[in-house]
Motif scaffolding. Structure first.
Motif, PDB file in Angstrom:
ATOM      1  N   LYS A 104     -92.862 -24.008  20.894  1.00 28.67           N
ATOM      2  CA  LYS A 104     -92.718 -24.539  19.534  1.00 28.67           C
ATOM      3  C   LYS A 104     -91.555 -25.532  19.406  1.00 28.67           C
ATOM      4  O   LYS A 104     -91.620 -26.461  18.600  1.00 28.67           O
ATOM      5  N   PHE A 105     -90.514 -25.305  20.175  1.00 26.63           N
ATOM      6  CA  PHE A 105     -89.301 -26.114  19.972  1.00 26.63           C
ATOM      7  C   PHE A 105     -88.789 -26.723  21.278  1.00 26.63           C
ATOM      8  O   PHE A 105     -87.593 -26.940  21.432  1.00 26.63           O
ATOM      9  N   ASN A 106     -89.705 -27.001  22.229  1.00 17.83           N
ATOM     10  CA  ASN A 106     -89.257 -27.430  23.541  1.00 17.83           C
ATOM     11  C   ASN A 106     -89.212 -28.943  23.705  1.00 17.83           C
ATOM     12  O   ASN A 106     -89.428 -29.477  24.770  1.00 17.83           O
ATOM     13  N   ASN A 107     -88.937 -29.669  22.611  1.00 21.16           N
ATOM     14  CA  ASN A 107     -88.491 -31.060  22.729  1.00 21.16           C
ATOM     15  C   ASN A 107     -87.359 -31.247  21.725  1.00 21.16           C
ATOM     16  O   ASN A 107     -87.204 -30.457  20.794  1.00 21.16           O
ATOM     17  N   GLU A 108     -86.553 -32.282  21.927  1.00 16.32           N
ATOM     18  CA  GLU A 108     -85.311 -32.402  21.160  1.00 16.32           C
ATOM     19  C   GLU A 108     -85.548 -32.516  19.657  1.00 16.32           C
ATOM     20  O   GLU A 108     -84.817 -31.919  18.860  1.00 16.32           O
ATOM     21  N   ASN A 109     -86.558 -33.258  19.248  1.00 25.99           N
ATOM     22  CA  ASN A 109     -86.795 -33.444  17.814  1.00 25.99           C
ATOM     23  C   ASN A 109     -87.228 -32.148  17.134  1.00 25.99           C
ATOM     24  O   ASN A 109     -86.734 -31.804  16.054  1.00 25.99           O
ATOM     25  N   SER A 110     -88.159 -31.415  17.768  1.00 28.43           N
ATOM     26  CA  SER A 110     -88.600 -30.155  17.170  1.00 28.43           C
ATOM     27  C   SER A 110     -87.479 -29.122  17.214  1.00 28.43           C
ATOM     28  O   SER A 110     -87.340 -28.302  16.299  1.00 28.43           O
ATOM     29  N   ALA A 111     -86.651 -29.161  18.266  1.00 28.54           N
ATOM     30  CA  ALA A 111     -85.511 -28.244  18.356  1.00 28.54           C
ATOM     31  C   ALA A 111     -84.508 -28.520  17.246  1.00 28.54           C
ATOM     32  O   ALA A 111     -83.987 -27.596  16.608  1.00 28.54           O
ATOM     33  N   LEU A 112     -84.244 -29.791  16.996  1.00 23.91           N
ATOM     34  CA  LEU A 112     -83.298 -30.163  15.936  1.00 23.91           C
ATOM     35  C   LEU A 112     -83.832 -29.749  14.568  1.00 23.91           C
ATOM     36  O   LEU A 112     -83.087 -29.253  13.712  1.00 23.91           O
ATOM     37  N   LYS A 113     -85.128 -29.905  14.381  1.00 26.85           N
ATOM     38  CA  LYS A 113     -85.740 -29.518  13.103  1.00 26.85           C
ATOM     39  C   LYS A 113     -85.641 -28.009  12.899  1.00 26.85           C
ATOM     40  O   LYS A 113     -85.359 -27.533  11.791  1.00 26.85           O
ATOM     41  N   HIS A 114     -85.877 -27.241  13.977  1.00 25.00           N
ATOM     42  CA  HIS A 114     -85.773 -25.788  13.849  1.00 25.00           C
ATOM     43  C   HIS A 114     -84.325 -25.360  13.631  1.00 25.00           C
ATOM     44  O   HIS A 114     -84.058 -24.434  12.856  1.00 25.00           O
ATOM     45  N   ALA A 115     -83.389 -26.042  14.283  1.00 25.02           N
ATOM     46  CA  ALA A 115     -81.968 -25.746  14.060  1.00 25.02           C
ATOM     47  C   ALA A 115     -81.607 -25.955  12.593  1.00 25.02           C
ATOM     48  O   ALA A 115     -80.879 -25.149  11.997  1.00 25.02           O
ATOM     49  N   GLU A 116     -82.132 -27.022  11.997  1.00 20.34           N
ATOM     50  CA  GLU A 116     -81.886 -27.288  10.582  1.00 20.34           C
ATOM     51  C   GLU A 116     -82.418 -26.140   9.714  1.00 20.34           C
ATOM     52  O   GLU A 116     -81.761 -25.707   8.762  1.00 20.34           O
ATOM     53  N   LYS A 117     -83.607 -25.638  10.062  1.00 21.18           N
ATOM     54  CA  LYS A 117     -84.192 -24.510   9.326  1.00 21.18           C
ATOM     55  C   LYS A 117     -83.309 -23.269   9.455  1.00 21.18           C
ATOM     56  O   LYS A 117     -83.043 -22.574   8.461  1.00 21.18           O
ATOM     57  N   LEU A 118     -82.835 -22.991  10.671  1.00 18.36           N
ATOM     58  CA  LEU A 118     -81.976 -21.825  10.887  1.00 18.36           C
ATOM     59  C   LEU A 118     -80.694 -21.926  10.062  1.00 18.36           C
ATOM     60  O   LEU A 118     -80.241 -20.943   9.473  1.00 18.36           O
ATOM     61  N   VAL A 119     -80.123 -23.120  10.029  1.00 20.71           N
ATOM     62  CA  VAL A 119     -78.884 -23.334   9.271  1.00 20.71           C
ATOM     63  C   VAL A 119     -79.131 -23.140   7.775  1.00 20.71           C
ATOM     64  O   VAL A 119     -78.358 -22.462   7.084  1.00 20.71           O
ATOM     65  N   LYS A 120     -80.203 -23.720   7.272  1.00 22.61           N
ATOM     66  CA  LYS A 120     -80.524 -23.586   5.847  1.00 22.61           C
ATOM     67  C   LYS A 120     -80.760 -22.131   5.452  1.00 22.61           C
ATOM     68  O   LYS A 120     -80.456 -21.719   4.329  1.00 22.61           O
ATOM     69  N   GLU A 121     -81.307 -21.345   6.382  1.00 19.92           N
ATOM     70  CA  GLU A 121     -81.590 -19.930   6.091  1.00 19.92           C
ATOM     71  C   GLU A 121     -80.347 -19.054   6.212  1.00 19.92           C
ATOM     72  O   GLU A 121     -80.393 -17.879   5.843  1.00 19.92           O
ATOM     73  N   GLY A 122     -79.257 -19.619   6.736  1.00 16.76           N
ATOM     74  CA  GLY A 122     -78.008 -18.868   6.756  1.00 16.76           C
ATOM     75  C   GLY A 122     -77.457 -18.504   8.113  1.00 16.76           C
ATOM     76  O   GLY A 122     -76.524 -17.687   8.208  1.00 16.76           O
ATOM     77  N   ALA A 123     -77.993 -19.085   9.186  1.00 19.48           N
ATOM     78  CA  ALA A 123     -77.447 -18.792  10.520  1.00 19.48           C
ATOM     79  C   ALA A 123     -76.024 -19.338  10.629  1.00 19.48           C
ATOM     80  O   ALA A 123     -75.719 -20.413  10.132  1.00 19.48           O
ATOM     81  N   GLU A 124     -75.177 -18.568  11.272  1.00 16.19           N
ATOM     82  CA  GLU A 124     -73.801 -19.013  11.542  1.00 16.19           C
ATOM     83  C   GLU A 124     -73.607 -19.367  13.014  1.00 16.19           C
ATOM     84  O   GLU A 124     -72.671 -20.059  13.379  1.00 16.19           O
ATOM     85  N   ILE A 125     -74.514 -18.840  13.851  1.00 13.41           N
ATOM     86  CA  ILE A 125     -74.536 -19.154  15.279  1.00 13.41           C
ATOM     87  C   ILE A 125     -75.979 -19.504  15.633  1.00 13.41           C
ATOM     88  O   ILE A 125     -76.907 -18.847  15.164  1.00 13.41           O
TER      89      ILE A 125
END
Length: 256
Positions: free
Chosen positions: A16-37
């Protein structure tokens, strides 16, 4: 801690996230949901996964770490690898934490690189070799066994000069369902209260297989277990569903 797998073969979100653009998009989702790490993993460690070299891990990571750090400078990034060379690369890219599932057992240089970089080091309990990491061992007392392991490894790390240590009892790796449930109920006895405890039970088979469910259908059960380990002193939970885990954390803090 939100999970970002850069793998095509991880058991619940591979590919699902094994290219840089999709990984960055998922990181953004994690951050918005409240991830600290954000925990970045370039290699799947599920049973029968493809074994990768450090060079292949580094190729998979590419610019993902530096791009996430640039976009979200406040977020801590942990790098899930058992290779010292991958850690060296990650350190130069800006990672904040080493997440080594092997406890330094799969690369003899790992403790040295942890000392050299002075990065916090996550020490996980696991079987002593890559080929046996998922072999089920029934221990006489799993809590005692994990603490013995921690005691020896912490001593070795401290001798090397690594002082910032996080302990992970290694749910999902070489332990029976019964032993893992025992660990859930005895989290307060794991470790030495000197080091923070990380618990990673998200989508693990010891939860979903006895229930006859899939990894994606056990969110309610997982959150109940998250609450239980938080009540016993766990400091970090490693999760796929950050939003639900965040809700659990907020309920826990309200109860205190």
């Amino acid at each position: 801690m939100g999970i970002l797998n850069l793998t095509p073969d991880s058991f619940s979100d591979g590919g699902k996230f094994n290219n840089e653009n999709s990984a960055l998009k998922h990181a953004e989702k994690l951050v918005k949901e409240g991830a600290e790490i954000i925990d970045i993993g370039p290699q799947s460690t599920r049973p029968h996964a493809e074994f990768l070299s450090s060079r292949e891990e580094i190729r998979r990571i590419g610019n993902t770490i530096s791009r996430i750090k640039k976009e979200f400078p406040e977020i801590l990034i942990s790098l899930d690898t058992f290779y010292a060379e991958t850690v060296r690369f990650g350190y130069n890219e800006g990672v904040d934490i080493i997440n080594d599932i092997s406890g330094g057992q799969y690369d003899e240089k790992m403790f040295d690189i942890a000392a050299q970089t002075k990065l916090p080091y996550i020490l996980m309990h696991i079987n002593p070799s890559y080929s046996t990491m998922h072999d089920k061992i029934r221990f006489e007392d799993i809590t005692l066994e994990v603490n013995r392991y921690f005691s020896k490894k912490v001593h070795d790390l401290l001798q090397k000069g690594v002082k910032d240590i996080i302990l992970d009892p290694g749910f999902g790796f070489g332990k029976t369902v019964e032993d893992q449930m025992k660990m859930i109920h005895e989290v307060e006895y794991l470790g030495f209260e000197r080091f923070p405890l990380l618990i990673g039970i998200s989508r693990k088979s010891f939860i979903y297989k006895p229930l006859g469910k899939s990894p994606l259908d056990i969110n309610e059960e997982t959150q109940k277990l998250h609450m239980k380990v938080l009540e016993q002193g766990a400091k970090i939970v490693r999760v796929h569903d950050v939003a639900k885990a965040r809700e659990t954390l907020m309920r826990f803090l309200q109860k205190k």
